[in-house]
Design a protein around this motif. Structure first.
Motif, PDB file in Angstrom:
ATOM      1  N   ALA A   1     -19.395  10.043 -28.806  1.00 37.06           N
ATOM      2  CA  ALA A   1     -19.106   8.922 -29.705  1.00 37.06           C
ATOM      3  C   ALA A   1     -18.091   9.328 -30.763  1.00 37.06           C
ATOM      4  CB  ALA A   1     -20.394   8.429 -30.357  1.00 37.06           C
ATOM      5  N   LEU A   2     -18.221  10.532 -31.324  1.00 31.27           N
ATOM      6  CA  LEU A   2     -17.264  11.016 -32.316  1.00 31.27           C
ATOM      7  C   LEU A   2     -15.869  11.172 -31.713  1.00 31.27           C
ATOM      8  CD1 LEU A   2     -19.375  13.613 -34.308  1.00 31.27           C
ATOM      9  CD2 LEU A   2     -18.530  11.392 -35.095  1.00 31.27           C
ATOM     10  N   LEU A   3     -15.789  11.694 -30.511  1.00 27.27           N
ATOM     11  CA  LEU A   3     -14.508  11.854 -29.825  1.00 27.27           C
ATOM     12  C   LEU A   3     -13.872  10.486 -29.548  1.00 27.27           C
ATOM     13  CD1 LEU A   3     -12.580  13.919 -28.600  1.00 27.27           C
ATOM     14  CD2 LEU A   3     -13.819  13.680 -26.452  1.00 27.27           C
ATOM     15  N   ALA A   4     -14.664   9.530 -29.088  1.00 23.96           N
ATOM     16  CA  ALA A   4     -14.162   8.182 -28.832  1.00 23.96           C
ATOM     17  C   ALA A   4     -13.693   7.530 -30.135  1.00 23.96           C
ATOM     18  CB  ALA A   4     -15.235   7.327 -28.161  1.00 23.96           C
ATOM     19  N   PHE A   5     -14.429   7.753 -31.214  1.00 24.56           N
ATOM     20  CA  PHE A   5     -14.042   7.192 -32.509  1.00 24.56           C
ATOM     21  C   PHE A   5     -12.719   7.797 -32.986  1.00 24.56           C
ATOM     22  CE2 PHE A   5     -14.148   7.150 -37.172  1.00 24.56           C
ATOM     23  CZ  PHE A   5     -14.211   5.781 -37.372  1.00 24.56           C
ATOM     24  N   ALA A   6     -12.551   9.106 -32.826  1.00 26.89           N
ATOM     25  CA  ALA A   6     -11.297   9.756 -33.225  1.00 26.89           C
ATOM     26  C   ALA A   6     -10.122   9.210 -32.410  1.00 26.89           C
ATOM     27  CB  ALA A   6     -11.415  11.272 -33.040  1.00 26.89           C
ATOM     28  N   PHE A   7     -10.318   9.033 -31.109  1.00 24.53           N
ATOM     29  CA  PHE A   7      -9.274   8.484 -30.264  1.00 24.53           C
ATOM     30  C   PHE A   7      -8.955   7.046 -30.669  1.00 24.53           C
ATOM     31  CE2 PHE A   7      -7.640   6.517 -26.337  1.00 24.53           C
ATOM     32  CZ  PHE A   7      -6.516   7.325 -26.169  1.00 24.53           C
ATOM     33  N   LEU A   8      -9.976   6.272 -31.015  1.00 24.64           N
ATOM     34  CA  LEU A   8      -9.771   4.896 -31.467  1.00 24.64           C
ATOM     35  C   LEU A   8      -8.933   4.870 -32.742  1.00 24.64           C
ATOM     36  CD1 LEU A   8     -10.420   1.857 -31.280  1.00 24.64           C
ATOM     37  CD2 LEU A   8     -12.479   2.322 -32.618  1.00 24.64           C
ATOM     38  N   MET A   9      -9.224   5.730 -33.698  1.00 28.36           N
ATOM     39  CA  MET A   9      -8.453   5.787 -34.937  1.00 28.36           C
ATOM     40  C   MET A   9      -7.001   6.173 -34.648  1.00 28.36           C
ATOM     41  SD  MET A   9     -10.210   4.861 -37.525  1.00 28.36           S
ATOM     42  CE  MET A   9     -10.808   3.611 -36.430  1.00 28.36           C
ATOM     43  N   PHE A  10      -6.795   7.131 -33.758  1.00 28.62           N
ATOM     44  CA  PHE A  10      -5.451   7.553 -33.363  1.00 28.62           C
ATOM     45  C   PHE A  10      -4.686   6.365 -32.765  1.00 28.62           C
ATOM     46  CE2 PHE A  10      -2.602   9.428 -30.133  1.00 28.62           C
ATOM     47  CZ  PHE A  10      -1.798  10.184 -30.971  1.00 28.62           C
ATOM     48  N   LEU A  11      -5.331   5.601 -31.912  1.00 23.73           N
ATOM     49  CA  LEU A  11      -4.718   4.442 -31.268  1.00 23.73           C
ATOM     50  C   LEU A  11      -4.381   3.355 -32.289  1.00 23.73           C
ATOM     51  CD1 LEU A  11      -3.932   3.192 -28.522  1.00 23.73           C
ATOM     52  CD2 LEU A  11      -6.242   2.262 -28.407  1.00 23.73           C
ATOM     53  N   ILE A  12      -5.295   3.074 -33.193  1.00 23.48           N
ATOM     54  CA  ILE A  12      -5.062   2.038 -34.211  1.00 23.48           C
ATOM     55  C   ILE A  12      -3.922   2.435 -35.146  1.00 23.48           C
ATOM     56  CG2 ILE A  12      -6.086   0.960 -36.259  1.00 23.48           C
ATOM     57  CD1 ILE A  12      -8.723   0.851 -34.674  1.00 23.48           C
ATOM     58  N   ILE A  13      -3.873   3.686 -35.553  1.00 26.83           N
ATOM     59  CA  ILE A  13      -2.790   4.151 -36.426  1.00 26.83           C
ATOM     60  C   ILE A  13      -1.448   4.049 -35.701  1.00 26.83           C
ATOM     61  CG2 ILE A  13      -1.821   6.195 -37.554  1.00 26.83           C
ATOM     62  CD1 ILE A  13      -4.746   6.925 -38.306  1.00 26.83           C
ATOM     63  N   GLY A  14      -1.399   4.399 -34.426  1.00 26.15           N
ATOM     64  CA  GLY A  14      -0.172   4.282 -33.641  1.00 26.15           C
ATOM     65  C   GLY A  14       0.317   2.845 -33.545  1.00 26.15           C
ATOM     66  N   ILE A  15      -0.590   1.913 -33.283  1.00 30.43           N
ATOM     67  CA  ILE A  15      -0.228   0.490 -33.210  1.00 30.43           C
ATOM     68  C   ILE A  15       0.279   0.015 -34.567  1.00 30.43           C
ATOM     69  CG2 ILE A  15      -1.168  -1.843 -32.953  1.00 30.43           C
ATOM     70  CD1 ILE A  15      -3.088  -0.661 -30.816  1.00 30.43           C
ATOM     71  N   TRP A  16      -0.398   0.397 -35.636  1.00 30.23           N
ATOM     72  CA  TRP A  16       0.009   0.006 -36.984  1.00 30.23           C
ATOM     73  C   TRP A  16       1.396   0.556 -37.319  1.00 30.23           C
ATOM     74  CZ3 TRP A  16       0.712   3.194 -41.323  1.00 30.23           C
ATOM     75  CH2 TRP A  16       0.944   2.504 -42.518  1.00 30.23           C
ATOM     76  N   GLN A  17       1.681   1.817 -36.972  1.00 30.90           N
ATOM     77  CA  GLN A  17       2.987   2.407 -37.265  1.00 30.90           C
ATOM     78  C   GLN A  17       4.101   1.683 -36.517  1.00 30.90           C
ATOM     79  OE1 GLN A  17       2.258   6.547 -36.290  1.00 30.90           O
ATOM     80  NE2 GLN A  17       2.235   7.092 -38.442  1.00 30.90           N
ATOM     81  N   ARG A  18       3.881   1.357 -35.238  1.00 33.89           N
ATOM     82  CA  ARG A  18       4.894   0.635 -34.466  1.00 33.89           C
ATOM     83  C   ARG A  18       5.147  -0.746 -35.057  1.00 33.89           C
ATOM     84  NH1 ARG A  18       2.355   3.274 -30.422  1.00 33.89           N
ATOM     85  NH2 ARG A  18       1.068   1.515 -29.818  1.00 33.89           N
ATOM     86  N   ARG A  19       4.091  -1.442 -35.425  1.00 30.11           N
ATOM     87  CA  ARG A  19       4.247  -2.780 -36.016  1.00 30.11           C
ATOM     88  C   ARG A  19       4.978  -2.713 -37.355  1.00 30.11           C
ATOM     89  NH1 ARG A  19      -0.056  -7.199 -34.772  1.00 30.11           N
ATOM     90  NH2 ARG A  19      -0.228  -6.912 -32.545  1.00 30.11           N
TER      91      ARG A  19
END
Length: 193
Positions: free
Chosen positions: A65-83
Motif C-alpha cells: 500500500a505504501l509503495l502504491a501510494f508513493a507511485f500515485l503521488m509520483f503520477l499526480i505530481i507528473g500530471i500537475w507539472q505537465r498541466r
C-alpha cells in the motif's frame, strides 16, 4: 519591444494566432492533458485506498500500500507539472508575438533529457553584439541545424522572464531561462537583408 528597437522582424499578432503555432500548441496540450493518465491515476488511487484498508488488518499488504501510494503521488505530481507547463506556455503564446532574432548558440556541459541539447542562447544585434542570453534545452535537431552555432530563432515572451525559443515558423519550442548578466562578447556574423 527590444526586437523592434534593434530592427528585427516581429510577426504580426500574438503567437497563438499563427495557425502553425496554434496547431502545434493543440498537439502539445492534448498530449499533456491526456485523459488516460487521469483515469490511470484514479484507478491507482482506488487500488491504493483498498490496499490501505486491507493493510490495516493484514500486515503483508501495508508495504504494498505504501509503495502504491508513493507511485500515485509520483503520477499526480507528473500530471500537475505537465498541466502547469502547458498553461505557462499558453500564457506566453497568447500575450506575445513571435520575434525573429539572430542567435549564437553554445552547448553547455550539463546533462539533458533525451532528444535535447543543453545550450546557452545568445540573442544578437545585427552587428553581432550580445543583447540577451539565456539557458535552454534545445531539441537536438535545432542544435544540429545551427551551423557553427549561428542561426535564426523565433522568440516569444518578455526577455526579462522565462520565454519561448522556437524554430523558424513557431512550431517546435522550448522554455529559455534568462541569465542575469549576459556575456559581453560579440559574435562576428553577417546578416543579409
Amino acid at each position: 519591444m527590444e526586437a523592434e528597437r534593434l530592427g528585427h522582424h516581429v510577426v504580426d499578432g500574438v503567437a497563438l494566432e499563427l495557425p502553425a503555432t496554434a496547431k502545434a500548441f493543440r498537439v502539445r496540450s492534448d498530449a499533456a492533458l491526456d485523459r488516460r493518465q487521469i483515469h490511470g491515476a484514479a484507478a491507482l488511487g482506488a487500488a491504493t485506498g483498498l490496499l490501505i484498508l486491507i493493510g490495516q488488518w493484514v500486515a503483508l499488504f501495508a508495504p504494498i500500500a505504501l509503495l502504491a501510494f508513493a507511485f500515485l503521488m509520483f503520477l499526480i505530481i507528473g500530471i500537475w507539472q505537465r498541466r502547469t507547463s502547458v498553461a505557462d506556455q499558453r500564457k506566453i503564446l497568447a500575450n506575445h508575438p513571435w520575434q525573429v532574432w539572430p542567435c549564437h548558440v553554445v552547448e553547455r556541459p550539463e546533462r539533458a533529457r533525451a532528444g535535447t541539447t543543453p545550450c546557452r542562447v545568445r540573442l544578437l544585434t545585427r552587428s553581432g553584439a550580445v543583447v540577451r542570453s539565456g539557458k535552454a534545452d534545445l531539441p537536438t535537431e535545432v542544435w544540429n541545424a545551427m551551423t557553427d552555432g549561428v542561426g535564426t530563432l523565433w522568440i516569444c515572451g518578455d526577455l526579462r522572464r522565462p520565454y519561448l525559443v522556437a524554430v523558424p515558423g513557431g512550431t517546435d519550442w522550448t522554455l529559455c531561462h534568462p541569465e542575469e548578466h549576459p556575456p559581453r562578447r560579440s559574435v562576428h556574423i553577417t546578416i543579409r537583408t
